[in-house]
Design a protein around this motif. Structure first.
Motif, PDB file in Angstrom:
ATOM      1  N   ALA A   1      -5.080  -2.539   7.168  1.00  0.00           N
ATOM      2  CA  ALA A   1      -4.342  -3.077   8.313  1.00  0.00           C
ATOM      3  C   ALA A   1      -5.185  -4.016   9.161  1.00  0.00           C
ATOM      4  O   ALA A   1      -4.638  -4.824   9.928  1.00  0.00           O
ATOM      5  N   ALA A   2      -6.494  -3.924   9.029  1.00  0.00           N
ATOM      6  CA  ALA A   2      -7.395  -4.736   9.855  1.00  0.00           C
ATOM      7  C   ALA A   2      -7.625  -6.140   9.305  1.00  0.00           C
ATOM      8  O   ALA A   2      -8.461  -6.875   9.845  1.00  0.00           O
ATOM      9  N   LYS A   3      -6.901  -6.527   8.271  1.00  0.00           N
ATOM     10  CA  LYS A   3      -7.150  -7.810   7.615  1.00  0.00           C
ATOM     11  C   LYS A   3      -6.318  -8.962   8.179  1.00  0.00           C
ATOM     12  O   LYS A   3      -6.258 -10.038   7.597  1.00  0.00           O
ATOM     13  N   GLY A   4      -5.646  -8.729   9.307  1.00  0.00           N
ATOM     14  CA  GLY A   4      -4.987  -9.816  10.006  1.00  0.00           C
ATOM     15  C   GLY A   4      -3.578 -10.133   9.547  1.00  0.00           C
ATOM     16  O   GLY A   4      -2.990 -11.124  10.008  1.00  0.00           O
ATOM     17  N   ARG A   5      -3.002  -9.335   8.685  1.00  0.00           N
ATOM     18  CA  ARG A   5      -1.641  -9.576   8.210  1.00  0.00           C
ATOM     19  C   ARG A   5      -0.622  -8.839   9.083  1.00  0.00           C
ATOM     20  O   ARG A   5      -0.966  -7.886   9.779  1.00  0.00           O
TER      21      ARG A   5
ATOM     22  N   THR B   1      -8.573  -0.184  16.307  1.00  0.00           N
ATOM     23  CA  THR B   1      -8.236  -1.371  15.528  1.00  0.00           C
ATOM     24  C   THR B   1      -6.830  -1.819  15.911  1.00  0.00           C
ATOM     25  O   THR B   1      -5.922  -0.989  16.054  1.00  0.00           O
ATOM     26  N   THR B   2      -6.644  -3.105  16.079  1.00  0.00           N
ATOM     27  CA  THR B   2      -5.334  -3.614  16.472  1.00  0.00           C
ATOM     28  C   THR B   2      -4.663  -4.325  15.298  1.00  0.00           C
ATOM     29  O   THR B   2      -5.321  -4.962  14.478  1.00  0.00           O
ATOM     30  N   ALA B   3      -3.363  -4.197  15.235  1.00  0.00           N
ATOM     31  CA  ALA B   3      -2.541  -4.894  14.250  1.00  0.00           C
ATOM     32  C   ALA B   3      -1.113  -4.914  14.771  1.00  0.00           C
ATOM     33  O   ALA B   3      -0.703  -4.017  15.520  1.00  0.00           O
ATOM     34  N   ARG B   4      -0.392  -5.928  14.401  1.00  0.00           N
ATOM     35  CA  ARG B   4       1.021  -5.970  14.765  1.00  0.00           C
ATOM     36  C   ARG B   4       1.798  -5.154  13.739  1.00  0.00           C
ATOM     37  O   ARG B   4       1.750  -5.439  12.538  1.00  0.00           O
TER      38      ARG B   4
ATOM     39  N   LEU C   1       0.866  -1.183   0.000  1.00  0.00           N
ATOM     40  CA  LEU C   1       0.000   0.000   0.000  1.00  0.00           C
ATOM     41  C   LEU C   1       0.900   1.229   0.000  1.00  0.00           C
ATOM     42  O   LEU C   1       1.645   1.465   0.961  1.00  0.00           O
ATOM     43  N   HIS C   2       0.830   2.013  -1.076  1.00  0.00           N
ATOM     44  CA  HIS C   2       1.659   3.215  -1.204  1.00  0.00           C
ATOM     45  C   HIS C   2       0.904   4.420  -0.665  1.00  0.00           C
ATOM     46  O   HIS C   2      -0.256   4.657  -1.029  1.00  0.00           O
ATOM     47  N   VAL C   3       1.575   5.199   0.186  1.00  0.00           N
ATOM     48  CA  VAL C   3       0.983   6.396   0.794  1.00  0.00           C
ATOM     49  C   VAL C   3       1.770   7.610   0.302  1.00  0.00           C
ATOM     50  O   VAL C   3       2.759   8.009   0.922  1.00  0.00           O
ATOM     51  N   PRO C   4       1.364   8.222  -0.808  1.00  0.00           N
ATOM     52  CA  PRO C   4       2.125   9.352  -1.338  1.00  0.00           C
ATOM     53  C   PRO C   4       1.875  10.658  -0.604  1.00  0.00           C
ATOM     54  O   PRO C   4       2.681  11.587  -0.713  1.00  0.00           O
ATOM     55  N   THR C   5       0.767  10.750   0.124  1.00  0.00           N
ATOM     56  CA  THR C   5       0.441  11.974   0.857  1.00  0.00           C
ATOM     57  C   THR C   5       0.503  11.690   2.354  1.00  0.00           C
ATOM     58  O   THR C   5      -0.294  10.913   2.877  1.00  0.00           O
ATOM     59  N   ILE C   6       1.454  12.335   3.022  1.00  0.00           N
ATOM     60  CA  ILE C   6       1.598  12.149   4.459  1.00  0.00           C
ATOM     61  C   ILE C   6       0.586  12.996   5.220  1.00  0.00           C
ATOM     62  O   ILE C   6       0.112  12.636   6.289  1.00  0.00           O
ATOM     63  N   LYS C   7       0.232  14.144   4.653  1.00  0.00           N
ATOM     64  CA  LYS C   7      -0.780  15.004   5.248  1.00  0.00           C
ATOM     65  C   LYS C   7      -1.520  15.721   4.131  1.00  0.00           C
ATOM     66  O   LYS C   7      -0.869  16.356   3.302  1.00  0.00           O
ATOM     67  N   PRO C   8      -2.855  15.610   4.047  1.00  0.00           N
ATOM     68  CA  PRO C   8      -3.737  14.805   4.904  1.00  0.00           C
ATOM     69  C   PRO C   8      -3.503  13.304   4.702  1.00  0.00           C
ATOM     70  O   PRO C   8      -3.227  12.861   3.589  1.00  0.00           O
ATOM     71  N   PHE C   9      -3.615  12.572   5.785  1.00  0.00           N
ATOM     72  CA  PHE C   9      -3.306  11.144   5.786  1.00  0.00           C
ATOM     73  C   PHE C   9      -4.563  10.341   5.513  1.00  0.00           C
ATOM     74  O   PHE C   9      -5.624  10.610   6.080  1.00  0.00           O
ATOM     75  N   ASP C  10      -4.449   9.347   4.638  1.00  0.00           N
ATOM     76  CA  ASP C  10      -5.593   8.517   4.257  1.00  0.00           C
ATOM     77  C   ASP C  10      -5.810   7.419   5.306  1.00  0.00           C
ATOM     78  O   ASP C  10      -5.571   6.237   5.065  1.00  0.00           O
ATOM     79  N   SER C  11      -6.298   7.833   6.472  1.00  0.00           N
ATOM     80  CA  SER C  11      -6.485   6.892   7.577  1.00  0.00           C
ATOM     81  C   SER C  11      -7.488   5.804   7.243  1.00  0.00           C
ATOM     82  O   SER C  11      -7.315   4.642   7.647  1.00  0.00           O
ATOM     83  N   ASP C  12      -8.544   6.138   6.509  1.00  0.00           N
ATOM     84  CA  ASP C  12      -9.580   5.153   6.219  1.00  0.00           C
ATOM     85  C   ASP C  12      -9.014   3.956   5.469  1.00  0.00           C
ATOM     86  O   ASP C  12      -9.286   2.793   5.826  1.00  0.00           O
ATOM     87  N   THR C  13      -8.235   4.219   4.424  1.00  0.00           N
ATOM     88  CA  THR C  13      -7.662   3.112   3.647  1.00  0.00           C
ATOM     89  C   THR C  13      -6.652   2.336   4.465  1.00  0.00           C
ATOM     90  O   THR C  13      -6.612   1.096   4.429  1.00  0.00           O
ATOM     91  N   VAL C  14      -5.815   3.039   5.209  1.00  0.00           N
ATOM     92  CA  VAL C  14      -4.811   2.369   6.031  1.00  0.00           C
ATOM     93  C   VAL C  14      -5.463   1.472   7.067  1.00  0.00           C
ATOM     94  O   VAL C  14      -5.072   0.304   7.248  1.00  0.00           O
ATOM     95  N   VAL C  15      -6.481   1.959   7.754  1.00  0.00           N
ATOM     96  CA  VAL C  15      -7.153   1.159   8.783  1.00  0.00           C
ATOM     97  C   VAL C  15      -7.837  -0.048   8.151  1.00  0.00           C
ATOM     98  O   VAL C  15      -7.746  -1.179   8.674  1.00  0.00           O
ATOM     99  N   ARG C  16      -8.495   0.159   7.026  1.00  0.00           N
ATOM    100  CA  ARG C  16      -9.188  -0.949   6.369  1.00  0.00           C
ATOM    101  C   ARG C  16      -8.203  -2.052   5.964  1.00  0.00           C
ATOM    102  O   ARG C  16      -8.462  -3.248   6.187  1.00  0.00           O
TER     103      ARG C  16
ATOM    104  N   SER D   1      -1.185   5.778  15.026  1.00  0.00           N
ATOM    105  CA  SER D   1      -2.228   6.630  15.605  1.00  0.00           C
ATOM    106  C   SER D   1      -3.564   6.429  14.902  1.00  0.00           C
ATOM    107  O   SER D   1      -4.629   6.467  15.539  1.00  0.00           O
ATOM    108  N   SER D   2      -3.528   6.198  13.588  1.00  0.00           N
ATOM    109  CA  SER D   2      -4.772   5.940  12.859  1.00  0.00           C
ATOM    110  C   SER D   2      -5.452   4.683  13.383  1.00  0.00           C
ATOM    111  O   SER D   2      -6.674   4.655  13.582  1.00  0.00           O
ATOM    112  N   LEU D   3      -4.670   3.639  13.608  1.00  0.00           N
ATOM    113  CA  LEU D   3      -5.238   2.397  14.137  1.00  0.00           C
ATOM    114  C   LEU D   3      -5.751   2.588  15.564  1.00  0.00           C
ATOM    115  O   LEU D   3      -6.813   2.070  15.931  1.00  0.00           O
ATOM    116  N   ALA D   4      -5.001   3.343  16.367  1.00  0.00           N
ATOM    117  CA  ALA D   4      -5.426   3.563  17.753  1.00  0.00           C
ATOM    118  C   ALA D   4      -6.734   4.334  17.805  1.00  0.00           C
ATOM    119  O   ALA D   4      -7.649   3.977  18.561  1.00  0.00           O
TER     120      ALA D   4
END
Length: 334
Positions: free
Chosen positions: A262-266, A293-296, A245-260, A286-289
């Protein structure tokens, strides 16, 4: 007996090319000066676009624009504060400035001018910083390892960390069209050309899934996305399936995509060319917190330290940014 300096072969004495070496891997396709050419193309369509440099046009690829549009280029000398103040004035009268220098000088030296002259009034000034993170071996005076941490707290500032030439070329017109101030971490010179193989389109403020995988999720930004893609391909040989997953924009941060994603158990591995303090890893965590949502998370990035000087490829191995180091870290963590 000591060898006289006059008899030392020039090839052994002139070793500075390794200090600002190409970030491209051996055999990788590259594009020369993508920012300079993209800005030149944009300027041909938009007469409001102007360029400024703090005596570093050649080293930020701004010389391409300068040579094509000398009447719209302003050489400000070694004075980043004055350059950003002038860029603010140009924006106030309806022009669209792109102001280029090294990242360390734009952030450490000229922070107050960027904050109060540009960000506070919300002006469309696009600051372009070369040598972000560990893209030079010249040591702490030129290594902008903390620029994201410095700038993320500035209200209204958009921050972009492109991965390759495709990202840069597509980002330039998007930055000009954006109404407020921006800061871009520039990859210059011979820049890898990779994302065209992944049907990629730059979208300001949005992350982009480049490949799927069931075992590991790489969340990466900047040049580390190119390394993430290479590592993912090579880890397939070990039957390790890696998504990127490429994140080209650090701010504003695409938390929705990252959380979705990251929540898939990998296993989640963040990769950034920046200190682990205040950059991508902490944005992901911080987006997960906040989403409960928890992820390693395994963070790959630079240490909270002033880095050594030396040959760039050696430093990337030393600090864990090379493809080989990424693969080894993933194998250890699984």
């Amino acid at each position: 007996m000591n060898t006289p300096a006059a008899t030392v072969p020039p090839a052994r004495r002139l070793t500075t090319s390794a200090m600002i070496a190409s970030i491209a891997e051996e055999g990788q396709r590259t594009t020369k000066a993508p920012f300079g050419h993209a800005l030149n193309r944009l300027a041909e369509e938009r007469p409001d676009v102007v360029g400024l440099s703090a005596d570093l046009a050649k080293y930020t690829d701004m010389h391409i624009f300068r040579d094509a549009h000398p009447e719209r280029f302003f050489q400000m000398g070694m004075a980043e504060q004055a350059m950003l103040g002038a860029a603010a004035g140009l924006a106030e009268v309806g022009l669209t400035p792109f102001a280029s220098t090294y990242s360390v000088f734009a952030t450490r030296r000229a922070y107050d001018f960027l904050c109060l002259d540009i960000a506070e009034p919300g002006l469309n000034v696009n600051v372009v910083g070369a040598l972000p993170g560990l893209t030079t071996g010249y040591g702490p005076s030129h290594q902008a390892t903390e620029d994201l941490a410095i700038l993320r707290g500035m209200p209204g500032l958009t921050i972009v960390d492109p991965a390759d030439s495709v990202d840069i070329e597509q980002a330039v017109p998007a930055l000009a069209a954006h109404p407020g101030p921006t800061y871009t971490r520039l990859l210059r010179g011979a820049v890898p050309t990779v994302l065209d193989e992944y049907d990629y389109r730059f979208r300001l403020g949005r992350a982009a899934g480049l490949r799927g995988g069931r075992d590991v999720l790489f969340i990466s930004t900047g040049l580390m996305t190119v390394r993430a893609l290479s590592a993912a391909k090579e880890l397939e040989r070990d039957h390790i399936d890696v998504a990127v997953l490429h994140v080209p924009t650090i701010k504003p941060f695409d938390s929705d995509t990252v959380v979705r994603e990251a929540a898939k158990g990998r296993l989640v591995v963040t990769l950034e060319n920046h200190t682990l303090v205040g950059g991508l890893a902490e944005s992901v965590a911080s987006s997960l917190a906040y989403a409960q949502t928890t992820a390693r998370i395994v963070p790959i990035g630079l240490p909270d330290a002033f880095l050594a000087a030396g040959a760039l490829p050696t430093l990337h191995d030393r600090y864990g940014l090379s493809v080989a180091a990424i693969k080894e870290r993933v194998r250890r963590e699984l």
